[in-house]
Write an enzyme that holds these catalytic residues in place. Structure first.
Site, PDB file in Angstrom:
ATOM      1  N   HIS B  15      55.110  12.988  76.780  1.00 32.10           N
ATOM      2  CA  HIS B  15      55.683  11.838  77.234  1.00 32.10           C
ATOM      3  C   HIS B  15      55.150  10.716  76.573  1.00 32.10           C
ATOM      4  O   HIS B  15      54.693  10.863  75.744  1.00 32.10           O
ATOM      5  CB  HIS B  15      55.349  11.907  79.038  1.00 32.10           C
ATOM      6  CG  HIS B  15      53.880  12.198  79.011  1.00 32.10           C
ATOM      7  ND1 HIS B  15      53.006  11.134  79.401  1.00 32.10           N
ATOM      8  CD2 HIS B  15      53.070  13.291  79.246  1.00 32.10           C
ATOM      9  CE1 HIS B  15      51.868  11.588  79.754  1.00 32.10           C
ATOM     10  NE2 HIS B  15      51.883  13.075  79.569  1.00 32.10           N
ATOM     11  N   THR B  16      55.182   9.630  77.335  1.00 34.80           N
ATOM     12  CA  THR B  16      54.637   8.421  76.425  1.00 34.80           C
ATOM     13  C   THR B  16      53.226   8.356  76.042  1.00 34.80           C
ATOM     14  O   THR B  16      52.937   8.121  74.953  1.00 34.80           O
ATOM     15  CB  THR B  16      54.638   7.344  77.429  1.00 34.80           C
ATOM     16  OG1 THR B  16      54.179   7.331  78.740  1.00 34.80           O
ATOM     17  CG2 THR B  16      56.258   6.832  77.575  1.00 34.80           C
TER      18      THR B  16
END
Lengths: 338, 89
Positions: B15-16
């Site tokens: 994810h980020t």
């Protein structure tokens, strides 16, 4: 140097093809037989086939893996047979694993034959469009679906209608230039990840990814959404890639072009695009340079090459008999001393 | 050029946060870093690029590193993946 990988779709489902034909291509297609699971059959290539010879019984080299089109000729051929022979002819098709059959030009299939297709699990559709026109649309759609694609690290911006692809090492400021161009009224197609798709032999189409769309990462700021910030006029979803702008740190050893703007080319998916090397130096406004590159490309595209025009002008001067010293551009200043 | 297979081990996938860790690590090196998922390839120094891999737990990526400090870069990135980006495995 590491060669980037290309990818392309291996197959699409019949259901997807029909849905896209209806929704994005705008072709009316209606189902005739075998819905449901049958429409999950795979279409694996962009070629189409009109199975005239197969209907007549010659099935050697029959390209049954292609979408089969029954136009006026095939339908009239079927109609001129008696019922038993007609079923026999149609069985020549349904014995194979066809992705689907499409009837064009408003042709209808006898219900017994529709049933045969349904029993074989082959979906049948019909359209009122003339055969040639329908085949052109479908072929165009399928060619695009199976076209080779590649991701390119760079930013794609529409500048005065020209698709400029900004490339360069990470951190050189591609996103910042793209942002600046958007601020000046140009339109962003994609930042950081551009999906290039080859169309025909020399056309490259660019778009973003479905995930990122018009988000952008600006160092020091994080993620920003260009569409939300600048609105619909600041974005596009697709654009032909026409010129590559290669941003690089100024290298005093390197000889940069001084007269002809475009001399180099940059290859993507076998297409050679004109490339401009833009050295980054302090005080240089790359955004304006990008606008000039686009305008110069437009001029050249419409037949005006400034380098050529100037070279010719200089040539004429050298060969003429006039005084060798430079003459003033204006012979006489009118009474205008502003 | 170095080519290595890496597996995403943490539960949440890339994810980020892991994406920016990968990019930060890759950017410390001079070598070019690429990540491939099947035939889709992105530049490992681009956060947006790494995120488009949408790599979930168990996904296998191919790491390609090329440059004078490729060995160190590949090791650093492999450690990051092995460690599950410091997240729950």
């Amino acid at each position: 140097m590491h060669e980037p990988k290309t990818f392309q779709k291996d197959e699409i489902t019949v259901a997807f093809m029909i849905e896209q034909l209806r929704e994005t291509v705008g072709v009316e297609v209606e189902p005739v037989a075998a819905g449901g699971a049958a429409t999950e059959r795979a279409v694996t290539e962009d070629n189409l086939h009109r199975p005239g010879l197969a209907l007549a019984g010659y099935v050697e080299l029959f390209t049954h893996q292609r979408v089969q089109i029954l136009g006026n000729t095939e339908n009239r051929y079927l109609r001129h047979l008696d019922a038993a022979a007609r079923r026999q002819a149609f069985r020549n098709l349904t014995q194979f694993d066809l992705p689907c059959i499409i009837l064009t030009d408003g042709n209808k299939l006898e219900s017994a034959l529709v049933q045969m297709a349904a029993d074989a699990g082959i979906p049948v559709y019909r359209t009122s469009l003339p055969t040639v026109q329908f085949m052109a649309s479908l072929r165009n759609f399928l060619t695009d679906q199976f076209a080779p694609q590649r991701s390119v690290h760079g930013s794609l911006v529409d500048v005065y209608g020209i698709g400029l692809l900004l490339i360069g090492k990470p951190g050189i400021g591609k996103s910042e230039v793209a942002l600046d161009l958007v601020e000046r009224g140009h339109r962003l197609v994609a930042d950081d990840v551009v999906i290039a798709t080859k169309r025909d032999e020399a056309i490259l189409m660019g778009s973003g990814t479905d995930l990122v769309q018009h988000f952008m990462e600006v160092r020091g700021l994080g993620l920003v959404d260009i569409r939300a910030m600048f609105g619909i006029r600041a974005i596009r979803f697709q654009k032909r890639i026409e010129v590559v702008v290669n941003m690089q740190l100024w290298d005093s050893e390197k000889e940069y072009t001084r007269i002809n703007m475009v001399e180099d080319t940059h290859e993507i998916l076998g297409v050679d695009l004109p490339m401009v090397q833009v050295p980054i130096t302090p005080g240089k406004n790359i955004t304006v340079i990008c606008e000039v590159i686009a305008m110069n490309y437009l001029l050249r595209h419409y037949g005006y090459d400034p380098a050529e025009v100037f070279t010719e002008r200089l040539q004429r001067r050298i060969q003429s008999d006039g005084p060798p010293t430079p003459r003033r551009g204006i012979e006489y200043f009118e009474q205008d001393y502003e | 050029m170095i080519e290595r297979e890496l597996t995403v081990r943490n539960q949440a996938g890339i994810h980020t946060r892991p994406a920016s860790m990968i990019v930060q690590t890759a950017s410390q090196f001079d070598a070019d870093v690429f990540l491939q998922r099947d035939n889709y390839e992105i530049n490992g120094k681009s956060v947006i690029g790494v995120m488009t891999l949408a790599a979930e737990q168990g996904a296998t990526l191919t790491l390609i590193v090329e440059g004078r400090d490729e060995e160190a870069a590949a090791d650093a990135l492999e450690d990051l993946f092995e460690d599950g980006f410091g997240e729950e495995l």
